[in-house]
Design an enzyme around this catalytic site. Structure first.
Site, short mmCIF file in Angstrom:
data_model
loop_
_atom_site.label_atom_id
_atom_site.label_comp_id
_atom_site.label_asym_id
_atom_site.label_seq_id
_atom_site.Cartn_x
_atom_site.Cartn_y
_atom_site.Cartn_z
N CYS A 141 0.60 -0.74 -0.18
CA CYS A 141 -0.21 -0.04 0.02
C CYS A 141 0.60 1.41 -0.14
O CYS A 141 1.57 1.59 1.02
CB CYS A 141 -0.90 -0.29 1.56
N THR A 189 -0.84 -1.36 -5.97
CA THR A 189 -1.23 0.32 -6.68
C THR A 189 0.62 1.07 -6.81
O THR A 189 2.03 0.88 -5.92
CB THR A 189 -1.91 0.69 -6.32
N CYS A 222 -8.71 -0.65 -46.50
CA CYS A 222 -7.86 0.49 -45.95
C CYS A 222 -9.66 1.44 -46.22
O CYS A 222 -10.06 1.08 -47.28
CB CYS A 222 -7.25 0.61 -47.17
N CYS A 224 8.83 -0.61 -37.76
CA CYS A 224 8.41 -0.54 -36.26
C CYS A 224 6.84 -0.75 -35.67
O CYS A 224 7.03 -0.58 -34.79
CB CYS A 224 8.64 0.99 -36.34
N CYS A 229 2.30 2.43 -38.34
CA CYS A 229 1.68 2.41 -38.92
C CYS A 229 -0.08 1.14 -38.48
O CYS A 229 -1.10 1.33 -39.10
CB CYS A 229 1.69 2.09 -40.30
#
Lengths: 437, 446
Positions: free
Chosen positions: B134, B200, B341, B380, B383
């Site tokens: 915590c 958390t 597309c 990469c 896109c």
């Protein structure tokens, strides 16, 4: 048939009702923020739609309104009355995916409503440049031209035949697309912001009046629109229950509860004006039959407008000509004849006459040009009676005049008039600046 | 049908889905309701020292129209009397003997630890979880993450707990630390039977732009909270993986962090978790959300031919290597499916402005499908990640005969590039437009 304002409102519910903040937030969340967005390209005023949608989504409503008004001074009206199905929303890439396109029109009105209701001052006018421009006609093109000119520092006086501004945006749009109050509120908002003058009940068409304007003003913009319905020569069109569609739509828009139509309405025509008239009659409880001389596919009206009249119960007869109007003091019956297109030409089929009962006849057969009544020297018109202009500057053959809207394009959408009025203002500005040098 | 029975360090539950120690396990009523809804176990809201809670307590990060992508809280451990909790644990175990009830604990002295462990074992707890995670309110009092951030202290307290416990001891770790394996090793060294992670993450979720105070607000002021929810899953997965790969940890893991669906849970288990714990999803959607998790996991196991959870637990652990061992000769190139597309051109502008200028637009008016410039594509993925259409842009392997060579191979053989003239240096042969080309369109229109 609706007899009270309440019933009327129910039958004429807005097709594109305003969104609340929650709806606008969810809908704006869906926008993909396309690059070189097709919606912008499809908008005659090139509003940066993805930007204003993003602004709505980030709770920058004033910024969204400014984005809209920077491109189109009738942002609110256009959001509601534009045929978005064939413009921005029709171009939304979601259509390619079988996904419902973004409700751009409603989002647009959402942002503009906030600006109008809160009287947001979005623009800062340039200092006065001591030039004066007269605008003839307070319709969408004239008002757009006046706004842009005021912004650039011009003093603008508008001369309007009617007692109210708005032109067809006010009295030519169907009540289920926009209310009169909305149109007037937007115009008041523009006038508060830009401070142009409007002289009402002042029709300008004589050579003396134009000469007068020429003397007082550095340039004159003509945003005079079109005239009355072009009534065909068929006998009987002068009977009391026969009316032109433009006149019917205007009467109905201005005094909806006073206009009485019959039980069996026939609308002649296949354009968007015919669809509006048919839809309005059906909504006040009439049996409506649309009669069009060519096929359904050849109609000038947008498909969604035809779908709309079908949805309110109107019927349509295609490939039929109006031959004869029968009746005594009133139209009682129409005699029609079947037609067919042959090599692009329309011909009537022998022995194919049929009658259609009719107690109210609306002719949506196009509008007259009112250009031929203008007494302006050196003003040229094309073969269709439209004012000839330079498509970049909107300048007329008489260089002191510029023009835009229906008088130039022959009758198009409010959004086209807005684009042309603004474009003409820029044309006037560069014309007068060049003159100074 | 696949068997979902889960086993965490000897704690057996009907399925691997446990409720994490948090508001949903605040009472016997809630835990009973959760078991009835299908949850396999529950870690009781932490029992321990007396606390006073504030109002308000929670904040959230929304992403566009999605609510609670991230969630934070400034609530403390249970504020209900210990005796009530013990009574309720006993009652729940009576109704659900086969479900796991774990007592989460947080006290200070050795004596307190010994006493409370005895208490919860007497009440019927199947296991004990030491709350060393915590990150707000309790750490200021020397508990919670204050312990989790000090491996030596963590180890000592774990040893105290093990002295008293007869049921398995789980140590819950805080992610608010540089290297998660350090406290994980300390837990193992202290004799812990399992670790659970992550607790958390210290956070401020947002700032109110009108009052200038962050959320959640307490009388106009705020404090940092503990961040959780879907947004933290990637951080949790990485930490679970690190512990699973570390030989010196070597004890079972209960995976926590951003689990909202069967997919999230499966990912945790593939990376080494023996079971999972869920909180935010139950706080957002209620206990019924577990039905989707159970059905999805069952279906996945059946489809893959896994009969039991052990068949999948840790299966992805060997698939994660350190960067230096990745194959530098492997190459993928983006491919756009013209039919799918929709012409948004987000891939174009993402590559153009954010990556390697490897996508071009058609010069034909009205054609909106972009094209990949193969020579410039470095593979990469950007896109394919921005594309809004499923499977429209795929990354296709571009085969070569170079075999497997990694940076580590180069270093070992003394072949690592030493200057930028080396052909293997990524940017050397990569075409980049001239800086002034960025303003080309502007010049033309001037």
């Amino acid at each position: 048939m609706p007899t009270t304002p309440k019933e009327f409102t129910e039958n004429f519910e807005q097709l594109k009702p305003l969104m609340d903040a929650n709806m606008a937030y969810y809908e704006s969340s869906r926008c993909l923020f396309c690059y070189d967005a097709p919606c912008i390209k499809a908008c005659p005023t090139s509003i940066d739609i993805p930007l204003f949608i993003k602004q709505i989504n980030t709770e920058n409503l004033t910024g969204a309104a400014k984005t809209i008004y920077s491109s189109n001074f009738f942002g609110h009206t256009c959001g509601k009355v534009c045929p978005t199905e064939v413009l921005c929303e029709g171009a939304c890439v979601y259509n390619e995916q079988g996904v419902k396109p973004i409700e751009i029109g409603r989002l647009q009105s959402h942002a503009t409503t906030a600006a109008i209701k809160n009287s947001k001052q979005l623009f800062k006018k340039s200092e006065s440049n001591n030039h004066k421009v007269a605008v003839v006609g307070a319709g969408p093109s004239g008002l757009s031209c006046a706004c842009e000119l005021s912004l650039l520092g011009y003093e603008v006086d508008i001369f309007e035949t009617n007692s109210k501004p708005g032109g067809l945006a006010l009295n030519g749009t169907a009540p289920y697309k926009i209310t009169n109050d909305e149109v007037i509120e937007e115009i008041d908002y523009l006038q508060d912001q830009f401070g142009f003058n409007v002289v009402y009940n002042k029709r300008i068409d004589t050579s003396r009046e134009f000469k007068n304007l020429e003397e007082k003003y550095d340039a004159i913009f003509l945003g005079i629109g079109l005239g009355k319905t072009n009534i065909p020569s068929t006998e009987g069109t002068d009977l009391e229950n026969c009316i032109g569609a433009t006149e019917f739509i205007e009467d109905f828009k201005m005094n909806p509860l006073q206009v009485k139509v019959g039980k069996k309405v026939v609308v002649i025509g296949g354009g968007n004006t015919a669809m509006d008239a048919a839809s309005e009659c059906a909504r006040i409880g009439a049996d409506v039959t649309l009669i069009y001389r060519r096929s359904k596919e050849e109609m000038g009206a947008y498909e969604f407008e035809y779908d709309l009249i079908k949805s309110v119960g109107a019927k349509a007869i295609f490939n039929a000509n109006l031959k004869e109007i029968r009746g005594g003091f009133l139209v009682e019956e129409l005699l029609c004849i079947r037609t067919q297109s042959k090599n692009g030409k329309l011909e009537e089929l022998e022995n194919s006459e049929f009658s259609v009962p009719c107690d109210f006849l609306i002719l949506a057969t196009g509008q007259e040009k009112q250009t031929d009544i203008l007494e302006i020297p050196l003003l040229e018109y094309d073969s269709k009676g439209r004012i000839k202009i330079d498509s970049k500057t909107m300048q007329c053959s008489n260089g002191k005049y510029f023009a835009g809207g229906d008088a130039v394009n022959g009758g198009a959408e409010v959004v086209n008039a807005c684009a042309e009025g603004k474009q003409a203002a820029q044309g006037i500005d560069s014309f007068l600046k060049n003159k100074e040098i | 049908m696949a068997d979902l029975t889960a086993n965490l360090a000897g704690i057996i539950s009907p399925n691997p889905f446990w409720l994490a120690s948090a508001p949903p396990t605040n009472s016997g009523y809630q835990v009973m309701k959760a078991f009835d809804a299908g949850w396999g176990g529950a870690v009781w809201k932490t029992l321990g020292v007396p606390v006073i809670n504030v109002s308000s307590r929670y904040g959230a990060v929304n992403y566009r129209d999605s609510r609670i992508m991230g969630f934070n809280n400034i609530e403390l451990i249970t504020d209900r009397p210990l005796t009530d909790n013990l009574k309720e644990i006993e009652e729940v175990k009576k109704y659900f003997p086969d479900h796991s009830v774990i007592a989460s604990l947080m006290v200070q002295t050795k004596e307190e630890w010994h006493q409370i462990i005895k208490d919860v074992e007497n009440a019927g707890a199947d296991g004990i979880e030491l709350n060393f995670g915590c990150p707000h309110g309790m750490c200021e009092r020397g508990m919670g993450s204050a312990v989790g951030q000090e491996p030596a202290v963590l180890q000592t307290i774990t040893e105290w707990a093990k002295e008293a416990a007869t049921v398995p001891v789980i140590v819950k770790l805080t992610p608010n630390i540089t290297d998660i394996t350090e406290p994980a090793r300390a837990a193992a060294a202290g004799g812990a039977d399992a670790i659970s992670l992550i607790n958390t993450i210290q956070s401020i979720v947002n700032v109110d732009l009108d009052t200038f105070a962050p959320n959640p607000q307490v009388d106009g002021k705020s404090t940092h909270g503990g961040y959780c929810g879907p947004a933290v899953k990637p951080i949790a997965l990485n930490m679970v993986k690190s512990c699973a790969q570390d030989e010196n940890v070597g004890i079972p893991i209960s995976g926590i962090g951003g689990i909202e669906s069967w997919r999230d849970a499966t990912e945790h288990m593939l990376l080494g978790a023996s079971n999972v714990q869920v909180c935010t999803a139950a706080m957002h959607y209620g206990f019924g959300i577990v039905r989707e998790m159970i059905s999805g996991l069952e279906q996945y196991m059946d489809d893959k031919g896994f009969n039991k959870l052990d068949d999948l637990i840790g299966k992805s652990v060997p698939k994660v290597e350190s960067w230096e061992h990745l194959n530098l000769n492997y190459k993928v190139i983006a491919e756009i499916d013209e039919k799918k597309c929709i012409g948004c051109q987000l891939c174009y502008i993402a590559c153009e402005d954010g990556a390697h200028q490897a996508i071009s637009l058609s010069k034909i008016e009205g054609v909106r499908v972009p094209q990949i410039i193969d020579e410039n594509c470095v593979g990469c993925n950007l896109c394919s990640l921005v594309c809004p259409v499923e499977d429209c842009i795929t990354m296709v392997e571009s085969k070569n005969n170079k075999g497997h060579e990694s940076w580590s191979d180069y270093m070992d053989s003394g072949k690592a590039p030493e200057n930028f003239d080396d052909d293997r240096a990524g940017g050397k042969n990569h075409w980049v437009p001239k800086p002034s080309d960025a303003l080309k369109d502007k010049k033309e229109s001037r």
